[in-house]
Design an enzyme around this catalytic site. Structure first.
Site, PDB file in Angstrom:
ATOM      1  N   ARG A 194      51.391 -10.844   6.286  1.00 15.86           N
ATOM      2  CA  ARG A 194      50.099 -10.751   6.973  1.00 15.86           C
ATOM      3  C   ARG A 194      49.000 -10.383   5.952  1.00 15.86           C
ATOM      4  O   ARG A 194      49.082  -9.325   5.315  1.00 15.86           O
ATOM      5  CB  ARG A 194      50.181  -9.677   8.058  1.00 15.86           C
ATOM      6  CG  ARG A 194      48.865  -9.308   8.692  1.00 15.86           C
ATOM      7  CD  ARG A 194      48.344 -10.413   9.589  1.00 15.86           C
ATOM      8  NE  ARG A 194      47.222  -9.943  10.384  1.00 15.86           N
ATOM      9  CZ  ARG A 194      46.393 -10.754  11.027  1.00 15.86           C
ATOM     10  NH1 ARG A 194      46.559 -12.076  10.942  1.00 15.86           N
ATOM     11  NH2 ARG A 194      45.411 -10.274  11.741  1.00 15.86           N
ATOM     12  N   GLU A 198      72.629   8.221  29.961  1.00 10.98           N
ATOM     13  CA  GLU A 198      73.745   9.070  29.471  1.00 10.98           C
ATOM     14  C   GLU A 198      73.273  10.486  29.162  1.00 10.98           C
ATOM     15  O   GLU A 198      73.675  11.101  28.171  1.00 10.98           O
ATOM     16  CB  GLU A 198      74.462   8.421  28.296  1.00 10.98           C
ATOM     17  CG  GLU A 198      75.512   7.452  28.815  1.00 10.98           C
ATOM     18  CD  GLU A 198      76.554   7.050  27.821  1.00 10.98           C
ATOM     19  OE1 GLU A 198      76.725   5.841  27.666  1.00 10.98           O
ATOM     20  OE2 GLU A 198      77.213   7.914  27.217  1.00 10.98           O
ATOM     21  N   GLY A 199      72.397  10.996  30.020  1.00 15.00           N
ATOM     22  CA  GLY A 199      71.875  12.355  29.862  1.00 15.00           C
ATOM     23  C   GLY A 199      70.537  12.318  29.157  1.00 15.00           C
ATOM     24  O   GLY A 199      70.453  11.879  27.996  1.00 15.00           O
ATOM     25  N   ASP A 232      80.789  13.471  26.030  1.00 14.99           N
ATOM     26  CA  ASP A 232      80.793  14.004  24.662  1.00 14.99           C
ATOM     27  C   ASP A 232      81.181  12.923  23.654  1.00 14.99           C
ATOM     28  O   ASP A 232      80.628  12.828  22.571  1.00 14.99           O
ATOM     29  CB  ASP A 232      81.802  15.160  24.538  1.00 14.99           C
ATOM     30  CG  ASP A 232      81.259  16.473  25.080  1.00 14.99           C
ATOM     31  OD1 ASP A 232      80.043  16.562  25.341  1.00 14.99           O
ATOM     32  OD2 ASP A 232      82.062  17.413  25.237  1.00 14.99           O
ATOM     33  N   GLY A 275      50.146  -4.839  14.971  1.00 16.41           N
ATOM     34  CA  GLY A 275      48.872  -4.941  15.690  1.00 16.41           C
ATOM     35  C   GLY A 275      48.967  -5.844  16.913  1.00 16.41           C
ATOM     36  O   GLY A 275      49.944  -5.799  17.656  1.00 16.41           O
ATOM     37  N   GLY A 282      71.335  13.082  39.025  1.00 15.04           N
ATOM     38  CA  GLY A 282      71.142  12.433  37.727  1.00 15.04           C
ATOM     39  C   GLY A 282      71.435  13.452  36.645  1.00 15.04           C
ATOM     40  O   GLY A 282      72.581  13.628  36.239  1.00 15.04           O
ATOM     41  N   SER A 283      70.386  14.191  36.233  1.00 15.87           N
ATOM     42  CA  SER A 283      70.607  15.277  35.259  1.00 15.87           C
ATOM     43  C   SER A 283      71.537  16.319  35.863  1.00 15.87           C
ATOM     44  O   SER A 283      72.405  16.872  35.179  1.00 15.87           O
ATOM     45  CB  SER A 283      69.269  15.942  34.906  1.00 15.87           C
ATOM     46  OG  SER A 283      68.507  15.068  34.121  1.00 15.87           O
ATOM     47  N   PHE A 336      81.135   2.857  34.658  1.00 16.36           N
ATOM     48  CA  PHE A 336      81.274   4.294  34.870  1.00 16.36           C
ATOM     49  C   PHE A 336      80.378   4.712  36.026  1.00 16.36           C
ATOM     50  O   PHE A 336      79.154   4.526  35.967  1.00 16.36           O
ATOM     51  CB  PHE A 336      80.842   4.989  33.575  1.00 16.36           C
ATOM     52  CG  PHE A 336      81.022   6.472  33.526  1.00 16.36           C
ATOM     53  CD1 PHE A 336      82.292   7.037  33.550  1.00 16.36           C
ATOM     54  CD2 PHE A 336      79.920   7.313  33.393  1.00 16.36           C
ATOM     55  CE1 PHE A 336      82.458   8.413  33.453  1.00 16.36           C
ATOM     56  CE2 PHE A 336      80.083   8.694  33.293  1.00 16.36           C
ATOM     57  CZ  PHE A 336      81.347   9.237  33.326  1.00 16.36           C
ATOM     58  N   LEU A 382      78.999   7.668  37.868  1.00 12.18           N
ATOM     59  CA  LEU A 382      78.726   9.109  38.027  1.00 12.18           C
ATOM     60  C   LEU A 382      77.427   9.314  38.819  1.00 12.18           C
ATOM     61  O   LEU A 382      77.410   9.970  39.864  1.00 12.18           O
ATOM     62  CB  LEU A 382      78.606   9.757  36.624  1.00 12.18           C
ATOM     63  CG  LEU A 382      78.000  11.166  36.566  1.00 12.18           C
ATOM     64  CD1 LEU A 382      78.876  12.166  37.307  1.00 12.18           C
ATOM     65  CD2 LEU A 382      77.840  11.623  35.102  1.00 12.18           C
TER      66      LEU A 382
HETATM   67  N1  COS Z   1      83.637  19.580  27.967  1.00 15.24           N
HETATM   68  C1  COS Z   1      84.518  20.170  28.808  1.00 15.24           C
HETATM   69  N2  COS Z   1      84.145  20.912  29.871  1.00 15.24           N
HETATM   70  C2  COS Z   1      82.823  21.060  30.083  1.00 15.24           C
HETATM   71  C3  COS Z   1      81.841  20.486  29.256  1.00 15.24           C
HETATM   72  C4  COS Z   1      82.305  19.728  28.154  1.00 15.24           C
HETATM   73  N3  COS Z   1      81.452  19.153  27.321  1.00 15.24           N
HETATM   74  N4  COS Z   1      80.616  20.788  29.731  1.00 15.24           N
HETATM   75  C5  COS Z   1      80.819  21.551  30.825  1.00 15.24           C
HETATM   76  N5  COS Z   1      82.138  21.701  31.024  1.00 15.24           N
HETATM   77  C6  COS Z   1      82.773  22.464  32.099  1.00 15.24           C
HETATM   78  C7  COS Z   1      82.337  23.920  32.069  1.00 15.24           C
HETATM   79  O1  COS Z   1      83.143  24.686  31.211  1.00 15.24           O
HETATM   80  C8  COS Z   1      82.522  24.321  33.523  1.00 15.24           C
HETATM   81  O2  COS Z   1      83.904  24.567  33.779  1.00 15.24           O
HETATM   82  P1  COS Z   1      84.379  25.879  34.554  1.00 15.24           P
HETATM   83  O3  COS Z   1      83.943  25.669  35.947  1.00 15.24           O
HETATM   84  O4  COS Z   1      85.868  25.886  34.411  1.00 15.24           O
HETATM   85  O5  COS Z   1      83.702  27.031  33.870  1.00 15.24           O
HETATM   86  C9  COS Z   1      82.162  23.058  34.288  1.00 15.24           C
HETATM   87  O6  COS Z   1      82.333  21.971  33.368  1.00 15.24           O
HETATM   88  C10 COS Z   1      80.724  23.061  34.776  1.00 15.24           C
HETATM   89  O7  COS Z   1      79.866  23.273  33.659  1.00 15.24           O
HETATM   90  P2  COS Z   1      78.373  23.847  33.787  1.00 15.24           P
HETATM   91  O8  COS Z   1      78.404  25.051  34.703  1.00 15.24           O
HETATM   92  O9  COS Z   1      77.801  23.995  32.429  1.00 15.24           O
HETATM   93  O10 COS Z   1      77.716  22.642  34.591  1.00 15.24           O
HETATM   94  P3  COS Z   1      76.226  22.384  35.022  1.00 15.24           P
HETATM   95  O11 COS Z   1      76.255  21.922  36.403  1.00 15.24           O
HETATM   96  O12 COS Z   1      75.377  23.556  34.638  1.00 15.24           O
HETATM   97  O13 COS Z   1      75.802  21.085  34.148  1.00 15.24           O
HETATM   98  C11 COS Z   1      75.178  19.769  32.276  1.00 15.24           C
HETATM   99  C12 COS Z   1      75.983  20.967  32.840  1.00 15.24           C
HETATM  100  C13 COS Z   1      73.698  19.916  32.411  1.00 15.24           C
HETATM  101  C14 COS Z   1      75.540  19.748  30.814  1.00 15.24           C
HETATM  102  C15 COS Z   1      75.638  18.502  32.968  1.00 15.24           C
HETATM  103  O14 COS Z   1      75.233  18.495  34.306  1.00 15.24           O
HETATM  104  C16 COS Z   1      75.144  17.237  32.303  1.00 15.24           C
HETATM  105  O15 COS Z   1      75.631  16.832  31.253  1.00 15.24           O
HETATM  106  N6  COS Z   1      74.164  16.534  32.916  1.00 15.24           N
HETATM  107  C17 COS Z   1      73.730  15.229  32.457  1.00 15.24           C
HETATM  108  C18 COS Z   1      74.608  14.242  33.104  1.00 15.24           C
HETATM  109  C19 COS Z   1      74.358  12.885  32.595  1.00 15.24           C
HETATM  110  O16 COS Z   1      74.609  12.600  31.442  1.00 15.24           O
HETATM  111  N7  COS Z   1      73.886  12.041  33.522  1.00 15.24           N
HETATM  112  C20 COS Z   1      73.654  10.683  33.228  1.00 15.24           C
HETATM  113  C21 COS Z   1      74.884   9.943  33.505  1.00 15.24           C
HETATM  114  S1  COS Z   1      74.659   8.301  33.025  1.00 15.24           S
HETATM  115  S2  COS Z   1      76.407   7.873  32.488  1.00 15.24           S
END
Ligand code: COS
Length: 382
Positions: free
Chosen positions: A267, A363-364, A239, A339, A130-131, A122, A124
């Site tokens: 022990r 993964e977040g 999710d 220990g 990152g976050s 994957f 991303l």
């Molecule tokens: N399911 C479906 N749609 C989603 C969703 C979800 N769980 N979460 C967000 N969305 C949608 C929102 O509805 C929004 O859509 P619209 O533009 O139509 O309104 C869009 O995605 C953007 O969402 P949001 O504005 O909340 O995005 P942000 O940039 O604020 O980021 C977080 C949201 C912080 C939750 C996201 O950036 C995140 O999960 N970050 C961590 C990423 C991660 O896991 N990184 C490690 C990867 S290792 S595999």
């Protein structure tokens, strides 16, 4: 605790447990020390037909249930989180195809992934994203019948080992993340190469590499889902897959608890096994409570996701946070109970404590999970 597993679910758990005991545990210290990818063990996992749990039945899989997935991952992680991470990352890599891929794409790629003859990853994360996953810079431009991708993905599990990669790229950069799309890139595609293998604190049996795309050309039909829907598919993918990370944490916590109890019974200090001292008993009791509480939450969440696939963000983040914070605490306490011996590489809890740390990060991060939970609460109580 009886979680009322069906015969089939118990069989999945038992198969994964056997693989852990027979194939993973005897090799884990060597793989960790050599920073070596556990390719041969993944082939054993494929032979045992466990890769099929990620894939729907109509494409040659077992059904793709989140609950079955967490059962398998928990047992594999009991053996080694590095090996289990490679297996879990395959599920994460193929999920976008299951969620949003066309019928033709599913027919072409999923049967081999179900067999485990092909592995997925994957793509991303980037150096600056990152976050803030929405901050990606990788682009994809349509040129005739081909997409041309440019950019670098960072810290990709199974990088260089997988055959297919699901990659998020901007197809309409002025729209930001609402202009992002997902693509399927194959190993060997022109312009697609890998960076060096990372040298990590833990999960060293897994491969982590950069994915480098320099004018990487792929056929037009490798777009996953509709143009511009990539970020939503990525969020949906995370999710479903975050309970998998929670399951790795449960397996790891259980393994650390097992080691600590066995050690505390043998022990002897002050002429008694240290398990007879209340200070040690209380530590072990707290560890056992936390492992079981995490397991109950992860199993409950996974069952909820299978029953209500549209309503899962909050539960998925809750179990990821709870279980992975638990694993960090329980592995640290296992080292404490043991220990000086616990601190030595000769005993497995030292590796377990190193492996635990990444679970709170990848993964977040657990801070991001708390943001997701907070946002959902805000919506619920509006
Ligand atoms: N399911 C479906 N749609 C989603 C969703 C979800 N769980 N979460 C967000 N969305 C949608 C929102 O509805 C929004 O859509 P619209 O533009 O139509 O309104 C869009 O995605 C953007 O969402 P949001 O504005 O909340 O995005 P942000 O940039 O604020 O980021 C977080 C949201 C912080 C939750 C996201 O950036 C995140 O999960 N970050 C961590 C990423 C991660 O896991 N990184 C490690 C990867 S290792 S595999």
């Amino acid at each position: 605790m009886d979680y009322f597993l069906t015969e089939e679910q118990q069989m999945i758990k038992d198969t994964a447990r056997e693989l852990s005991e027979e194939k993973i545990i005897p090799k884990r210290a060597e793989l960790d020390e050599k920073n070596e990818f556990a390719g041969a063990i993944l082939k054993d996992i494929a032979k045992a037909d466990l890769f099929s749990i990620f894939v729907p039945e109509e494409y040659g899989g077992f059904g793709g249930g989140c609950f079955e997935t967490v059962l398998a991952l928990e047992e594999l992680a009991r053996g080694c989180v590095g090996v289990a991470t490679s297996f879990a990352a395959n599920g994460l890599g193929l999920l976008p195809v299951v969620i949003a891929g066309s019928k033709e794409m599913k027919e072409k790629y999923l049967p081999a992934l179900a067999e485990g003859s092909s592995w997925a990853a994957f793509g991303l994360t980037e150096a600056g994203a990152g976050s803030d996953a929405a901050g990606i810079k990788t682009t994809a431009v349509l040129d005739g019948d081909e997409w041309v991708l440019n950019g670098t993905k960072q810290w990709i599990t199974n990088g260089g080992e997988a055959q297919i990669y699901t990659i998020l790229a901007l197809t309409n950069p002025e729209k930001g993340i609402r202009g992002a799309s997902l693509f399927l890139v194959e190993d060997g595609d022109p312009g697609f190469t890998y960076g060096k293998k990372e040298d990590k604190m833990g999960i060293r049996a897994s491969a982590t590499r950069e994915l480098i795309m320099k004018d990487c050309r792929i056929p037009k039909d490798r777009l996953i889902g509709k143009k511009g829907t990539g970020f939503i598919t990525v969020m949906k993918t995370l999710d479903v897959s975050r309970p998998s990370i929670a399951a790795l944490a449960v397996g790891l916590g259980q393994a650390a608890l097992d080691e600590a109890v066995v050690y505390a019974k043998q022990r002897v200090q002050f002429d008694k096994p240290i398990i007879s001292f209340q200070a040690v008993q209380h530590m072990l009791a707290d560890m056992a409570i936390q492992v079981e509480a995490a397991r109950s939450l992860v199993y409950g969440t996974a069952r909820h996701i299978d029953a209500h696939p549209k309503d899962m963000s909050k539960g998925s983040s809750m179990c990821k946070v709870f279980a992975t914070d638990m694993a960090m605490k329980v592995t640290t306490d296992a080292v404490q109970v043991m220990g000086g011996y616990g601190y030595m590489k000769e005993y497995p809890v030292e590796k377990m404590m190193r492996d635990a740390k990444i679970l709170q990060i990848y993964e977040g991060t657990n801070q991001i999970q708390r943001n997701v939970i907070g946002q959902e609460l805000n919506k619920e109580y509006a």
